[in-house]
Design an enzyme around this catalytic site. Structure first.
Site, PDB file in Angstrom:
ATOM      1  N   LYS A   1       1.038  11.917   5.151  1.00 31.47           N
ATOM      2  CA  LYS A   1       1.357  10.869   6.133  1.00 31.47           C
ATOM      3  C   LYS A   1       1.887   9.616   5.452  1.00 31.47           C
ATOM      4  O   LYS A   1       2.882   9.020   5.888  1.00 31.47           O
ATOM      5  CB  LYS A   1       0.095  10.545   6.946  1.00 31.47           C
ATOM      6  CG  LYS A   1       0.289   9.519   8.049  1.00 31.47           C
ATOM      7  CD  LYS A   1      -0.073   8.106   7.640  1.00 31.47           C
ATOM      8  CE  LYS A   1      -1.556   7.922   7.392  1.00 31.47           C
ATOM      9  NZ  LYS A   1      -1.888   6.497   7.109  1.00 31.47           N
TER      10      LYS A   1
ATOM     11  N   LYS B   1       0.835  -1.212   0.000  1.00 31.52           N
ATOM     12  CA  LYS B   1       0.000   0.000   0.000  1.00 31.52           C
ATOM     13  C   LYS B   1       0.871   1.264   0.000  1.00 31.52           C
ATOM     14  O   LYS B   1       0.568   2.245  -0.699  1.00 31.52           O
ATOM     15  CB  LYS B   1      -0.921   0.001   1.224  1.00 31.52           C
ATOM     16  CG  LYS B   1      -1.750   1.279   1.397  1.00 31.52           C
ATOM     17  CD  LYS B   1      -2.709   1.510   0.233  1.00 31.52           C
ATOM     18  CE  LYS B   1      -3.415   2.862   0.340  1.00 31.52           C
ATOM     19  NZ  LYS B   1      -4.333   2.954   1.478  1.00 31.52           N
TER      20      LYS B   1
END
Length: 315
Positions: free
Chosen positions: A247, A172
């Site tokens: 992030k 991911k």
């Protein structure tokens, strides 16, 4: 994300017990007749499988190991399977997976005599979560993945096994790095094209029928006025926030440093999205980089351009 995923599980016939720190979200489920609990630990005591979806590693650790967390009651657990769909660093997932594997089950479940964990982050965003078209990237024991696959496919269209614990979140992180860099590249190209006198619609037609075609041009176009139903068509509201992209790029940069890999594009992309957040755009979709970093312009519809052209001729 989590609420849409839960709704799809309900539609697929699963019985749910839910917890959220957002009381309004809890209320919506309780109004549907879904059982709600005040803490993660209470959810654990009522569930055979637990699925978590939270924003960051600190939230994951709080949900699992914090006060009233999923693992707070001790080493004897009811759920045989824990699935975390959060995007965190691989190390956090691997540590949690190890901790869970050291616990025992109240009752043996099939092939499993101790609880197991899968890291299963998703791609597809809020729209994919709502439409049950998510792609799950799954790390952990392969037999646990196979046992959980039908559950995952109730929330998405694809589930891809990536290997051992932590490999799902590693995949991911790589996916979102590529997504960020391609969005920046496409936005820069659109803004340059506009400066050179080419409309974004023309460039979109060219990109999507040539070697520049990508998700950011074909599915998630960042130029307002080119595509309906995407964040750029609604002032960049909704979608995947710039804060979350920053992030995820920080995660990619940290993971690269741990293995001694130099990710130059990652560092530059992280700097750009961090700057957007500092400008107060942290909750705008990450495609807002077109307008707010590259100063790209909205696309004027063809009819409106013709009207302006007619007005110029009259004058």
């Amino acid at each position: 994300m989590g609420s849409h995923m839960a709704n799809n599980l309900i539609r697929a016939g699963y019985n749910l017990v839910v917890h959220d720190i957002n009381l309004n979200a809890m209320k919506k489920f309780s109004e549907k007749g879904v059982t709600t609990k005040e803490t993660p630990m209470e959810v654990m005591k009522s569930s055979d499988v637990v699925i978590t979806m939270v924003p960051s590693a600190s939230h994951v650790l709080d949900v699992y190991t914090g006060s009233n967390g999923l693992l707070h009651s001790g080493k004897l657990l009811r759920p045989w399977l824990f699935i975390d769909s959060s995007t965190v660093d691989p190390q956090t997932s691997r540590k949690l997976s190890s901790s869970i594997s050291e616990c025992s089950l109240e009752e043996k479940r099939g092939l499993f005599d101790h609880p197991v964990m899968l890291d299963a982050p998703v791609s597809g965003g809020v729209l994919g979560a709502e439409a049950a078209t998510l792609t799950f990237m799954v790390g952990g024991l392969e037999n646990a993945y196979l046992a959980a696959k039908s559950l995952l496919l109730a929330m998405g269209k694809r589930a891809i096994y990536c290997g051992g614990a932590g490999n799902g979140v590693a995949a991911k992180i790589c996916n979102n790095l590529a997504m960020a860099v391609t969005m920046l590249g496409i936005s820069e190209a659109f803004a340059l094209g506009q400066s050179l006198g080419i409309t974004a619609n023309t460039l979109t037609n060219i990109f999507n029928s040539s070697s520049a075609r990508c998700w950011s041009s074909d599915i998630y176009n960042p130029v307002p006025g080119v595509m309906e139903g995407v964040p750029s068509s609604r002032n960049y509201d909704g979608g995947f926030s710039s804060k979350l992209m920053a992030k995820d790029l920080e995660l990619a940069e940290a993971s690269a440093k741990e293995v001694g890999f130099n990710c130059r594009f990652t560092a530059q992309a992280r700097e750009i999205y961090t700057s957007l957040c500092k400008e107060g755009l942290e909750y705008k979709d990450f495609s807002c980089v077109f307008r707010h970093y590259y100063s790209g312009k909205d696309e004027i519809s063809k009819g409106y351009r013709e009207e302006l052209h007619g007005q110029n001729e009259d004058s």
